[in-house]
Design an enzyme around this catalytic site. Structure first.
Site, PDB file in Angstrom:
ATOM      1  CG  ASP A   1      12.013   3.462   8.634  1.00 41.34           C
ATOM      2  OD1 ASP A   1      11.992   2.412   7.970  1.00 41.34           O
ATOM      3  OD2 ASP A   1      11.692   3.516   9.829  1.00 41.34           O
TER       4      ASP A   1
ATOM      5  CD  GLU B   1       1.292  -3.031   6.514  1.00 38.26           C
ATOM      6  OE1 GLU B   1       2.097  -2.253   7.019  1.00 38.26           O
ATOM      7  OE2 GLU B   1       1.024  -4.139   7.036  1.00 38.26           O
TER       8      GLU B   1
ATOM      9  CG  HIS C   1       7.624   2.631   8.045  1.00 38.06           C
ATOM     10  ND1 HIS C   1       8.432   2.101   9.034  1.00 38.06           N
ATOM     11  CD2 HIS C   1       6.986   3.690   8.605  1.00 38.06           C
ATOM     12  CE1 HIS C   1       8.305   2.825  10.136  1.00 38.06           C
ATOM     13  NE2 HIS C   1       7.422   3.791   9.909  1.00 38.06           N
TER      14      HIS C   1
ATOM     15  CB  SER D   1      -0.388 -10.929   8.045  1.00 41.01           C
ATOM     16  OG  SER D   1      -0.103  -9.555   8.013  1.00 41.01           O
TER      17      SER D   1
END
Ligand code: GAR
Length: 202
Positions: free
Chosen positions: A159, A188, A118, A27
């Site tokens: 990360d 996001e 993230h 997405s």
């Protein structure tokens, strides 16, 4: 002789070519492709996935974007990725739900040019095994009052690359993995494209 207008065009109008790496639904990849369609200075050159049947590949193709599938073995090989990115004249790489480790030599080659998304406020809830709904479950179980997203450069430690931007959301009473996932997706989709734009155009 080349005119001023021609040289300006040649020097100043080169678009930044971006590759998106993604492993799943995509997405965010779709949101980025839509955002950068007809953009004046950024082009999404291709989408790469390590899953042959990932929905992101179908969606990207439907939007007219070149796609590549590379096996897990291939994406662990820096040379494979470098050859592809060199051929496609890639300037920056965006990881949008990409779940494989990026090989070190590739990271060094594109230092400061690989950006990851993230779904938590790093350094909390990052590292191996922390992806997608696993992150939301851990956040809720820890009794956190907020969560959010982190957009950061990729370095050799999972990360842990330098943080570019974070966006927060609060956790409500009775928050579920699904409801938190919805809040995170909203953040996001709202902020990732513009942060990439600002970062890669610097
Ligand atoms: C996104 O929420 C992204 O933050 C997360 O995977 C999801 C992909 O969703 N990434 C990670 O967990 C990386 N550790 P999408 O396929 O719908 O874009």
């Amino acid at each position: 002789m080349q005119g001023i207008a021609d040289s300006f065009y040649l020097c100043g109008m080169q678009k930044t070519n971006v590759a998106i790496f993604a492993s799943g639904t995509g997405s965010n990849a779709v949101n980025l492709i839509r955002h950068f369609a007809d953009h004046s200075s950024i082009d999404v050159a291709f989408v790469l996935s390590n899953k042959e049947d990932a929905d992101v590949l179908t969606s990207a193709r439907e939007l007219g974007i070149t796609t590549f599938y590379r096996s897990n073995d291939d994406v662990a090989d820096a040379e494979v990725l470098m050859v592809l990115c060199r051929e496609m004249k890639i300037d920056g790489i965006v990881l949008a739900g990409y779940l494989r480790k990026v090989p070190e030599q590739f990271i060094q080659n594109f230092e400061g040019k690989i950006i990851n998304l993230h779904p938590s406020l790093l350094p909390k809830f990052g590292g191996k095994g922390m992806y997608g709904s696993h992150v939301h479950k851990a956040v809720i179980e820890s009794g956190e009052e907020e969560s959010g997203i982190t957009i950061h450069y990729v370095n050799e430690a999972f990360d842990e690359g330098r943080i570019i931007a974070q966006f927060h959301c609060s956790l409500d009473e009775g928050e579920t993995v699904e409801s938190l996932a919805g809040k995170i997706k909203w953040l996001e989709h709202s902020y990732f494209p513009t942060v990439i734009e600002r970062t890669l155009m610097q």
